[in-house]
Structures are given as structure tokens and as C-alpha cells.
Scaffold this active site. Structure first.
Site, PDB file in Angstrom:
ATOM      1  N   HIS A  76      78.562 -75.398  25.158  1.00 11.86           N
ATOM      2  CA  HIS A  76      78.682 -74.222  24.303  1.00 11.86           C
ATOM      3  C   HIS A  76      79.993 -74.258  23.502  1.00 11.86           C
ATOM      4  O   HIS A  76      80.036 -73.901  22.321  1.00 11.86           O
ATOM      5  CB  HIS A  76      78.592 -72.970  25.188  1.00 11.86           C
ATOM      6  CG  HIS A  76      78.929 -71.696  24.487  1.00 11.86           C
ATOM      7  ND1 HIS A  76      80.159 -71.095  24.600  1.00 11.86           N
ATOM      8  CD2 HIS A  76      78.201 -70.922  23.650  1.00 11.86           C
ATOM      9  CE1 HIS A  76      80.169 -69.988  23.869  1.00 11.86           C
ATOM     10  NE2 HIS A  76      79.001 -69.852  23.274  1.00 11.86           N
ATOM     11  N   GLU A 126      79.609 -76.560  20.693  1.00  9.96           N
ATOM     12  CA  GLU A 126      78.812 -75.914  19.635  1.00  9.96           C
ATOM     13  C   GLU A 126      79.726 -75.096  18.707  1.00  9.96           C
ATOM     14  O   GLU A 126      79.653 -75.203  17.481  1.00  9.96           O
ATOM     15  CB  GLU A 126      77.751 -75.014  20.286  1.00  9.96           C
ATOM     16  CG  GLU A 126      76.974 -74.130  19.327  1.00  9.96           C
ATOM     17  CD  GLU A 126      76.882 -72.688  19.810  1.00  9.96           C
ATOM     18  OE1 GLU A 126      77.397 -71.799  19.101  1.00  9.96           O
ATOM     19  OE2 GLU A 126      76.310 -72.436  20.900  1.00  9.96           O
ATOM     20  N   HIS A 127      80.615 -74.307  19.299  1.00  9.61           N
ATOM     21  CA  HIS A 127      81.556 -73.519  18.476  1.00  9.61           C
ATOM     22  C   HIS A 127      82.413 -74.438  17.607  1.00  9.61           C
ATOM     23  O   HIS A 127      82.615 -74.192  16.426  1.00  9.61           O
ATOM     24  CB  HIS A 127      82.493 -72.709  19.387  1.00  9.61           C
ATOM     25  CG  HIS A 127      81.963 -71.362  19.755  1.00  9.61           C
ATOM     26  ND1 HIS A 127      82.650 -70.207  19.498  1.00  9.61           N
ATOM     27  CD2 HIS A 127      80.822 -70.980  20.372  1.00  9.61           C
ATOM     28  CE1 HIS A 127      81.961 -69.170  19.944  1.00  9.61           C
ATOM     29  NE2 HIS A 127      80.841 -69.613  20.487  1.00  9.61           N
TER      30      HIS A 127
END
Lengths: 428, 430
Positions: free
Chosen positions: B67, B70-71
Site C-alpha cells: 500500500h 502504491e502511494h
């Protein structure tokens, strides 16, 4: 490009909007009942959609009614109540699979419309009221819903902001209704309210999908006509409240993250000439990930995961919302206020204005790709009396100048800063 | 470019596997104004332990890294990629799930440039110590936001009670502590291992011409160099079939208690089609008893054990599976106990052919409604593809199912020790 080929017909006790479209594998029918937003009746209006979806005289219990919908290829029926400025709208939405996509092309549309009619016009009754056991159970459900608003902190903070900011305006009324009113509702009183609503509320019926127009008209004539109803528009025009002095409200609950919500007055509503400038203003200020709020509160200072703004088209409000650590309240607040000052000072480029126009147009076109989105756009337009085809809407957005956006920013006034924070820590 | 024609749905999907291994799917819907593109890697929060590309030793990376990555892909040395999409009049987003990370845009103009931007930004990482540090504050607030959401806590709490060691029990975003350990080098390690084109799928749906769109994508990829496709070596702990905890509860400042009954599903050795079939059957059986037309729903609702918030779902994926039923309740103990009994009763009952046909019709209708959404088609098609199946073949699968299949499914379902009950109790008021 046209918004869509809308056929608008004044029918007996309702207005029919036919929207042919080849985008979908389903046919969507939406019935909208509109009345002025008032404390009296708001709880009944919150309760009614729950009760009506439970049983009809022909399908006297939930299982029977739901099974009938399931048999029609899982036809979905839902309903909700919402505020449109200072009016209240109950929408019933039904989506049926287009027969053309079924293996045996069964004629399910007529049966579905007939069931829709039963739910709206022939609910299960008992003497002069609804089925009392259903009403009692649904009162419990609604009570639960009202008390648990607090569990969703973002909605709760938004509701509290409205409570403070629009204290003496109908707009502050809670769409879920009030516990003290709920206690006094009986199945007879609710039925009396329903009879009145079903006869007098302004009714608009939208049908969208790939269909035969004449056949649809025949169906709606049979199942939506309201004999003797004039279908008058009892519109409550929202009052514009001047801000005398802005205020700051801090409330405390058990939360990990503080909710910082700001309420502004824009003095601009859907249908006004400068509405397009407001759309661009909002896009640059907080509407998109490229906006000032996102770039400064989140990207530059890492204070929040979300920081955004949106506007209420029929009431003339602009709302900012962000989730920040309780200790960062002062810093986040001043950064947000600085962004508004920057907007008023014209601290943004022509290029940003142009990019934002494309974003706003994209958003509009995306909304119109969706059946319910399209219906909402048209309904908004109709209510504000500002009906125009999509190409005209888009042209008007393209015409907005930087100067007009600055003028819009200068019109906007801060009304209330609301902060929901933890019991310990943070600002006092 | 290969054409897959689905007659009943009146849809055609164009597919091609490029030289670098990237799978591309295109769906043309000229009646839509919008085009939606989604670029997905078969890599999610559960892929925490693996052998990095070019190495021989396994590593375990900090929780929440997929995650975090992803950012960070959105941030480049000189700019933020959101702004690139903004300039092209598009909106962009991304999400991370247990098994996937996906980057997406939707646009109504300049589609070619938007597709190129999507491919280019995902395939050109730039991570620096400074930007990694900066992101920690933002993600910490994202985690805090979820911490305050009772629905999320109850969903995750149930999974945590079901699993002993498997990383599916780790919150997708990680924890405020675990993300502090993430470094720039960790991000590159994960990126290089899992973002090779051969581990990725691109789906573009909407107002496009498939022929020219495929050419554009092929040209874009041909210009880039990638090492040979690595074989990805992931590893997961041995996970018992039983639930980790029989019951567990936490307190939160909620007004109404929540109770969830979780069932750990055994997915070991199942093929993609078997996972899909299982998810469909489980969905139809639960629907029959627990949706608003069901006998169990009726009983639970009448006795005020559940309310409108009651939900159920079965999710079967590579590596893990669960069924969760529950919601708000004023009598959470009673609700959970009764639902557990009901689940056992299922085995002794049989759905009649007529009722099963009704559930099939309902499933078909749900599928047709979902087909109105470009997002649904692209996301689910990608998901099914990574499982080795085809979303548009779901319709014939539903049509082939019978009441006997449901009965057979139930016989192998539900072991007592695979059940858990998770509750959120309201904090006592001061």
C-alpha cells in the site's frame, strides 16, 4: 452533443421523463416525490421508505415481496430521502434487466412495473393504518439508525456543523428524523401522512434505457397515474442568510482522528449566472487532488489523508472537510484559511483555470454515463428552472474567466469552523 | 490481437500478450462518453515474504508496504502524477487489496495520452528517503481514519480471529508502527520483484478503437527495456484449517454493538474456476437463507437480533477465503449464537429446484446490472484473469448450477473449528 433525448410529458398527476439510451443492459425507473422541508413530517418521511418496501396487500410479507422481485431476475428496488436545498425528496429507484439480454427474452418489465406500483400505491394496510407490526419494527430500525449516526464520524461531524451553522433554517433538519417524533408515530398517523404525500407531493417519473417509448408510456399511464392530483409544485425557496460573524465550535468525543469541517456561504445556487464560476472555484480550491487543499494540507504538510471541499447546489453552501490529528488543529485550520485567502487574492494561474474546466467537464460527462447520475442532473436542472442541453452547460463552463473565479471567491464568507476532537489533547 | 466474442452479452474483448509479458485487454463501448483504464499488478498485502529478483535468500518486508508503494508511485522527482492526469482532464486513483495493487484513471478526452501516462508513471518509479519519510504522516492519518470506523474494524477483526499466521490477518495499510520501518530500498525491492510486465494486466474499457489502442500500447511497451521475466517466488506460512480464536471482542465508542460470525474457507488446491464456482454457490445459498427473502433473515429481523446493517459475503482468493455474516445488534451474543446454529442447520436442508431457479435468476440479474459499469467489468475481469478464469464465462457457469450442486457444496462446508465470533462492544459511558 446532447445531454440526451429527453421526452417530457405532463401526465395525469405526474410528469413523465423518457430517456432513451443504449448505454445500459437494464432499464432504470425512478419516481421522485418532493415536498417542502419541514420539521413536521420529516420523521414520517424518513420512516416511510422503510415501511413501504416491506409488504403490499398482494405480497403481505417481506419474504413474499422480495421473492417476487428475485423472480424477476433480481430486480432491485431501493429508496432514500434527501434534501434538495430546502425541499425534501423521496426517491424510489428500480432497475430491471433489459429483456433483450435474457436467454428466453421473458417479458419481465411489465411485471416489475406492476410490483413497483404495488409498493408505492398499495402497501399492506390494517384498518385505517399500515400493518402495525411492520411499523413497530421499522420504528426500531430507524431509531437504531438515528442513534448510530454518531458511529460514522465524518457524517456526524457534517451533521453537527449543519446543526450549528444553519440553526434556524430548515436546511439543518435531519433527514433521518428525530427520536422524540418517532415515539409519537402510530401506524394510523403514518398512513394518514402517506395518503397525503402520495396524493399531493410533486411526482416526477424518469425512465432510462433501451426501450420502446410508446410501450413505456402505456405502462406508466397504467401504473403511475394519480387521479385527481394536480401535481402542483409546492416549492420552498431557500432563504439566504447573511453571515454577521463567523464562529468556531469544538466538540469532544472518543476519537483517534479529529474531524475538521468548515462551512462557508457562497450566495450562489444552481441556475445562477455565476454557478459555473463556483464550479471552477471549487475545483481549484478543494474539489480535486490537484487542488489547493489537497496539495497544501496533505502533500506539503502531511497533516491529513483527505482534505477537500464540495458545495451544496440548492442551498448556497461550501463545505470543507479533513481528518487531522487532534494536536494539529491550529496548523491545519490556518492552512485551510490561507488557501481561501489565496483564492480571494487570485493566487492561481490561468492554466489552472483551464485545467479545472476540463476536470469539471469530465466529471459531468462521467456522471451522465451513469443512469442515476443522468437522472439527478436532469432533476436538478428542472427544479432550478435552468434546463439546458449538455453542450450549452459545457460551453458555459468553458467561458468562465479567472476574474470571475476571483469574484466568486470574494463573495464567499466563512460561517462556522467545526472541530470534532478527542477528549484529551488537542486545542481547548 | 485476439477477439473474444460473447454473444449473449453483446460484448467483444480484444486481448494480446505483449513481448514483455504484459497482458492487455480492451473493451470498446462507443456509446459511453467515458474511458476507464486500470493497470494491475498481481501483488498485494499478503505478499510479504518472497525471494527478491536476482537474490537467493527470502526476505520479509514490513507490514503495509504494498500500500505504501502504491502511494509513492504517484510521486516523481519533479512532480506529482495526479497533476499529469489533471492536465489531461482525467481523474486518477489507485487501491491496494490483499492480492492486488491497481492504478486507474477515467477520462472523457485525450484518452491516448492518459493511457500512456498510466503506463509510464507505473513503470518509472522514483523513491527517495525524503519522500518516503513525508508519506508516513499521510498514511498514519489514513490508518487513524480506519481506526475510527467500526465497520472496518469489525471486518478486519473477524479476519484476524480466523487466521493464525497468514499475512491476510495484517491490515492492508499496515500499522502506524510498522510503516515507520519502511525504507526507500524496501520499496525498490518490492517494485522490482512484482512490477515486471509479466506479472501485470492492463484493461482499458470505454470509448476506444481497439485496433489503434492496441498499437499505441504495444509501441509504448516496445520502447522500454525490461529484464527477462522473473519467476516470482512467494512464500506463506503453513496455516491450520481451524480458526485462530473461537471468539474475541474489542470495545469502541459505538452506540450499538456489532457481532460478526466468520467462517474460514478452505481454498487449498482449488483452481480459479473452482474458486469462482464456490463463491457463486456460497453466495446463492447465503442469499437464499439470509437475504430479505430468506427464512433465517425473517427470524433474525423479527426478533430484533439484526437490523438493516446486516450483511454477508464470501470471498475466495488465492491463498485464503472467508465467509462473514453480521452487523449491528442490540443482542449480539444471542445473534451470533443463533447464526452459528443456522449455519449448521443449512446442512440438513435442501433448497427446492424452484427456489434454486429463483436464486439463479437473481444472480443473473445482479451480474447484468453490474455489467453497466465499466469499472466493474475492468476490475473483475482482471481479478478473474489472475485467477485463471474469464469473467464473461460466469453467466454459463451460473446457468449450469443446480440444487444438487448446492447440496453437495454444503456437505463439504463448515467445520465447527473453522468458525469464529467477533464483537465490538460499546464503551461504557462515563
Amino acid at each position: 452533443m446532447k445531454i440526451t433525448e429527453e421526452t417530457l410529458l405532463e401526465k395525469e398527476g405526474y410528469r413523465l421523463h423518457i430517456l432513451p439510451s443504449k448505454k445500459y443492459k437494464t432499464i432504470t425507473i425512478v419516481a421522485k416525490f418532493k415536498a417542502p422541508l419541514k420539521r413536521e413530517g420529516i420523521t414520517e418521511r424518513a420512516l416511510l421508505p422503510h415501511v413501504l418496501q416491506k409488504a403490499t396487500n398482494n405480497h403481505p410479507n417481506v419474504r413474499s415481496l422480495q421473492s417476487a422481485f428475485e423472480n424477476l431476475y433480481g430486480t432491485a428496488l431501493s429508496s432514500d430521502g434527501s434534501k434538495k436545498g430546502e425541499n425534501h425528496v423521496i426517491s424510489f429507484r428500480m432497475e430491471v434487466v433489459n429483456e433483450a439480454y435474457l436467454n428466453d427474452q421473458e417479458p419481465i418489465l411489465e411485471e416489475a412495473v406492476q410490483l413497483f406500483n404495488e409498493v408505492l400505491f398499495d402497501p399492506k394496510t390494517e384498518g385505517q393504518g399500515f400493518d402495525s407490526s411492520i411499523v413497530e419494527r421499522e420504528k426500531q430500525t430507524l431509531e437504531q439508525k438515528i442513534t448510530s449516526i454518531k458511529d460514522d464520524k465524518m457524517s456526524y461531524a457534517n451533521m453537527r456543523l449543519m446543526d450549528h451553522m444553519c440553526k434556524d433554517e430548515p436546511y439543518a433538519l435531519h433527514v433521518h428524523g428525530y427520536l422524540e417524533d418517532l415515539k409519537t408515530i402510530t401506524s394510523e398517523k403514518l398512513y394518514a401522512y402517506y395518503k397525503d404525500m402520495i396524493a399531493k407531493d410533486m411526482l416526477d417519473v424518469y425512465v432510462i434505457g433501451d426501450m420502446d417509448q410508446k410501450a413505456i408510456e402505456k405502462l406508466t399511464d397504467q401504473y403511475f397515474s394519480r387521479k385527481g392530483s394536480t401535481n402542483a409544485d409546492d416549492d420552498q425557496v431557500s432563504v439566504t442568510k447573511e453571515v454577521k460573524e463567523s464562529r468556531e465550535v469544538v466538540e469532544r468525543e472518543e476519537v483517534n482522528q479529529g474531524k475538521l469541517h468548515l462551512g462557508y456561504r457562497t450566495y450562489t445556487k444552481f441556475g445562477d449566472d455565476d454557478y459555473y464560476a463556483l464550479q471552477i472555484f471549487n475545483g481549484i480550491f478543494g474539489g480535486f487532488p490537484s487542488s489547493k487543499l489537497f496539495m497544501n494540507v496533505r502533500e506539503k504538510h502531511s497533516l491529513a489523508y483527505y482534505a477537500a471541499s464540495r458545495f451544496e447546489s440548492h442551498k448556497g453552501l461550501l463545505l470543507v472537510f479533513s481528518g487531522v490529528d487532534p494536536k494539529d488543529y491550529d496548523q491545519a485550520k490556518s492552512i485551510i484559511l490561507e488557501q481561501m485567502d489565496a483564492m480571494k487574492n487570485g493566487d492561481f494561474t490561468e492554466e489552472q483555470v483551464e485545467e479545472t474546466k476540463e476536470q469539471v467537464i469530465h466529471q459531468l460527462q462521467e456522471t451522465m454515463d451513469n443512469a442515476n447520475g443522468m437522472i439527478e442532473v436532469l432533476y436538478h436542472q428542472m427544479l432550478s428552472g435552468a434546463e439546458m442541453p449538455a453542450n450549452e452547460l459545457i460551453d458555459n463552463i468553458r467561458k468562465v474567466t479567472k476574474e470571475q473565479v476571483v469574484q466568486m471567491a470574494k463573495k464567499i464568507e466563512l460561517d462556522t469552523i467545526y472541530f470534532l476532537t478527542s477528549k484529551e489533547g488537542g486545542e481547548s | 490481437m485476439e477477439e473474444l466474442v460473447y454473444t449473449q452479452l453483446n460484448e467483444t474483448v480484444y486481448q494480446e500478450t505483449l513481448d514483455n509479458g504484459l497482458k492487455v485487454f480492451l473493451l470498446s463501448k462507443p456509446e459511453m462518453a467515458k474511458t476507464y483504464g486500470i493497470f494491475t499488478t498481481n501483488y498485494g498485502s499478503i505478499d510479504q515474504t518472497f525471494t527478491p529478483i536476482g537474490k537467493s535468500e527470502k526476505v520479509t518486508v514490513p507490514e503495509g508496504i504494498a500500500h505504501f508503494l502504491e502511494h509513492k508511485l504517484f510521486e516523481k522527482e519533479d512532480r506529482d502524477v495526479f497533476q499529469d492526469f489533471t492536465r489531461l482532464g482525467a481523474s486518477a486513483n489507485a487501491f491496494t487489496s490483499f492480492t492486488k495493487t491497481a492504478y486507474l484513471f477515467s477520462a472523457t478526452s485525450q484518452i491516448d495520452k492518459n493511457v500512456q501516462t498510466l503506463l509510464d508513471f507505473v513503470q518509472d518509479p522514483y523513491f527517495s528517503e525524503e519522500s518516503v519519510e513525508k508519506e508516513k504522516g499521510i498514511i498514519a492519518q489514513e490508518i487513524r481514519m480506519y481506526d475510527d470506523q467500526p465497520d472496518w474494524r469489525s471486518f478486519f477483526g473477524t479476519i484476524q480471529s480466523l487466521y493464525h499466521d497468514h499475512p491476510v490477518k495484517v491490515d492492508i495499510a499496515g500499522t502506524v508502527d510498522s510503516i515507520q520501518k519502511i525504507t526507500k530500498d524496501d520499496l525498490y525491492t518490492c517494485y522490482e520483484t512484482f512490477y515486471h510486465p509479466s506479472n501485470m494486466v492492463l484493461f482499458v474499457a470505454g470509448n476506444i478503437d481497439p485496433e489503434s489502442m492496441m498499437t499505441l500500447i504495444r509501441d509504448n511497451q516496445d520502447k522500454k527495456e525490461f529484464p527477462d521475466a522473473p519467476e516470482i517466488n512467494r512464500s506463506y506460512p503453513d496455516e491450520p484449517a481451524s480458526a485462530a480464536k473461537k471468539e474475541h471482542s474489542i470495545t469502541m465508542p459505538v452506540t450499538t454493538a456489532k457481532a460478526m460470525v466468520g467462517v474460514k474457507e478452505n481454498v487449498e488446491g482449488l483452481t480459479g474456476e473452482e474458486l469462482v464456482r464456490g463463491e457463486l454457490l456460497s453466495g446463492m445459498i447465503l442469499d437464499y437463507y439470509f437475504s430479505r427473502s430468506g427464512v433465517f433473515y425473517e427470524e433474525l429481523y423479527k426478533n430484533d437480533l439484526i437490523d438493516d446493517s446486516f450483511q454477508f459475503e464470501t470471498e475466495l482468493d488465492r491463498q485464503f477465503g472467508f465467509t462473514i455474516l453480521g452487523g449491528d445488534s442490540r443482542k449480539p451474543d444471542e445473534m451470533a449464537a443463533r447464526i452459528k446454529e443456522m449455519l449448521h442447520e443449512l446442512k440438513e436442508q435442501r433448497i427446492s429446484d424452484e427456489d434454486f431457479t429463483r436464486m439463479k435468476r437473481k444472480k443473473i440479474g445482479q451480474f447484468m446490472r453490474a455489467m453497466n459499469s465499466l469499472e466493474f467489468i475492468a476490475n473483475q475481469f482482471t481479478h478473474y484473469h489472475t485467477l485463471g478464469t474469464d469473467l464473461f464465462e460466469v453467466l454459463p457457469i451460473i446457468e449450469s448450477l443446480t440444487a444438487d450442486d448446492a447440496e453437495e457444496y454444503l456437505q463439504h462446508w463448515l467445520k465447527e473449528d473453522a468458525i469464529t465470533v467477533f464483537q465490538i462492544k460499546p464503551q461504557a459511558n462515563e
